[in-house]
Design a protein around this motif. Structure first.
Motif, short mmCIF file in Angstrom:
data_model
loop_
_atom_site.label_atom_id
_atom_site.label_comp_id
_atom_site.label_asym_id
_atom_site.label_seq_id
_atom_site.Cartn_x
_atom_site.Cartn_y
_atom_site.Cartn_z
N PHE A 10 17.61 -12.16 14.73
CA PHE A 10 17.50 -10.78 14.29
C PHE A 10 16.93 -10.70 12.87
N ALA A 11 17.49 -11.49 11.96
CA ALA A 11 17.06 -11.47 10.56
C ALA A 11 15.60 -11.91 10.43
N ARG A 12 15.23 -12.93 11.17
CA ARG A 12 13.85 -13.43 11.11
C ARG A 12 12.89 -12.36 11.59
N ARG A 13 13.23 -11.69 12.69
CA ARG A 13 12.35 -10.63 13.21
C ARG A 13 12.31 -9.44 12.26
N ALA A 14 13.47 -9.09 11.70
CA ALA A 14 13.52 -7.95 10.78
C ALA A 14 12.72 -8.22 9.51
N CYS A 15 12.77 -9.46 9.03
CA CYS A 15 12.07 -9.79 7.78
C CYS A 15 10.60 -10.10 7.99
N CYS A 16 10.27 -10.77 9.05
CA CYS A 16 8.91 -11.28 9.21
C CYS A 16 7.99 -10.36 10.02
N ASN A 17 8.55 -9.48 10.80
CA ASN A 17 7.71 -8.64 11.66
C ASN A 17 7.53 -7.23 11.11
N LYS A 18 7.87 -7.03 9.86
CA LYS A 18 7.75 -5.72 9.25
C LYS A 18 6.78 -5.79 8.08
N GLU A 19 6.12 -4.65 7.84
CA GLU A 19 5.28 -4.55 6.65
C GLU A 19 6.11 -3.98 5.52
N ILE A 20 5.95 -4.52 4.35
CA ILE A 20 6.63 -4.02 3.17
C ILE A 20 5.61 -3.25 2.34
N PHE A 21 5.94 -2.01 2.01
CA PHE A 21 5.05 -1.17 1.22
C PHE A 21 5.59 -1.08 -0.20
N SER A 22 4.70 -1.20 -1.14
CA SER A 22 5.07 -1.06 -2.54
C SER A 22 4.28 0.10 -3.11
N ILE A 23 4.98 1.05 -3.71
CA ILE A 23 4.34 2.24 -4.25
C ILE A 23 4.47 2.21 -5.76
N ASP A 24 3.37 2.40 -6.45
CA ASP A 24 3.36 2.40 -7.91
C ASP A 24 3.57 3.82 -8.41
N PHE A 25 4.73 4.07 -9.01
CA PHE A 25 5.06 5.39 -9.51
C PHE A 25 4.82 5.52 -11.01
N SER A 26 4.13 4.56 -11.62
CA SER A 26 3.96 4.59 -13.07
C SER A 26 3.20 5.84 -13.52
N GLU A 27 2.21 6.29 -12.74
CA GLU A 27 1.49 7.50 -13.10
C GLU A 27 2.42 8.70 -13.07
N TYR A 28 3.28 8.75 -12.08
CA TYR A 28 4.20 9.87 -11.94
C TYR A 28 5.24 9.88 -13.04
N LYS A 29 5.62 8.70 -13.54
CA LYS A 29 6.58 8.63 -14.64
C LYS A 29 6.01 9.32 -15.87
N ASN A 30 4.70 9.11 -16.12
CA ASN A 30 4.06 9.77 -17.25
C ASN A 30 4.05 11.28 -17.07
N ILE A 31 3.75 11.73 -15.86
CA ILE A 31 3.72 13.16 -15.57
C ILE A 31 5.11 13.75 -15.74
N ILE A 32 6.13 13.06 -15.24
CA ILE A 32 7.50 13.54 -15.34
C ILE A 32 7.92 13.65 -16.81
N SER A 33 7.55 12.67 -17.62
CA SER A 33 7.91 12.73 -19.04
C SER A 33 7.20 13.89 -19.72
N GLU A 34 5.95 14.17 -19.33
CA GLU A 34 5.23 15.31 -19.89
C GLU A 34 5.88 16.62 -19.47
N ILE A 35 6.30 16.71 -18.21
CA ILE A 35 6.99 17.90 -17.72
C ILE A 35 8.29 18.10 -18.48
N SER A 36 9.01 17.01 -18.70
CA SER A 36 10.27 17.09 -19.43
C SER A 36 10.04 17.59 -20.85
N ALA A 37 9.00 17.09 -21.49
CA ALA A 37 8.69 17.53 -22.86
C ALA A 37 8.31 19.01 -22.85
#
Length: 97
Positions: free
Chosen positions: A40-67
């Motif tokens: 089960f663990a092998r199938r769950a880990c190896c047969n799935k795609e892992i997505f990584s989302i870069d939120f660094s741009e949004y962090k800048n926008i959020i800090s600007e909104i906060s200001a």
């Protein structure tokens, strides 16, 4: 653990889970019909795609909104102080008449 000669998979992986996570794993294993955790663990880990989302741009926008939010709050306070001052002066002038 018994040793198996000519084992294809020789690297063992271990990890810790809490009670809630363990129950979720058991439920998922039951739903998939897999009784062997290793499979089960092998199938769950190896047969799935892992997505990584870069939120660094949004962090800048959020800090600007906060200001901007802070600045708007200060402007609102200033407007309220001016309105209060005008109302106090207005009330004082009507009392004098």
């Amino acid at each position: 653990m018994k040793k198996i000669k000519n084992r294809e998979r020789i690297i063992q992986k271990k990890f810790f889970v809490n009670e809630k996570e363990n129950e979720r794993i058991k439920l998922m294993m039951k739903e998939t019909g897999i009784t062997n955790f290793s499979i089960f663990a092998r199938r769950a880990c190896c047969n799935k795609e892992i997505f990584s989302i870069d939120f660094s741009e949004y962090k800048n926008i959020i800090s600007e909104i906060s200001a901007t939010k802070s600045e708007l709050k200060r402007i609102g306070n200033n407007i309220n102080q001016i309105a209060k001052h005008l109302n106090e002066n207005k009330n004082n002038q009507t009392k004098e008449w």
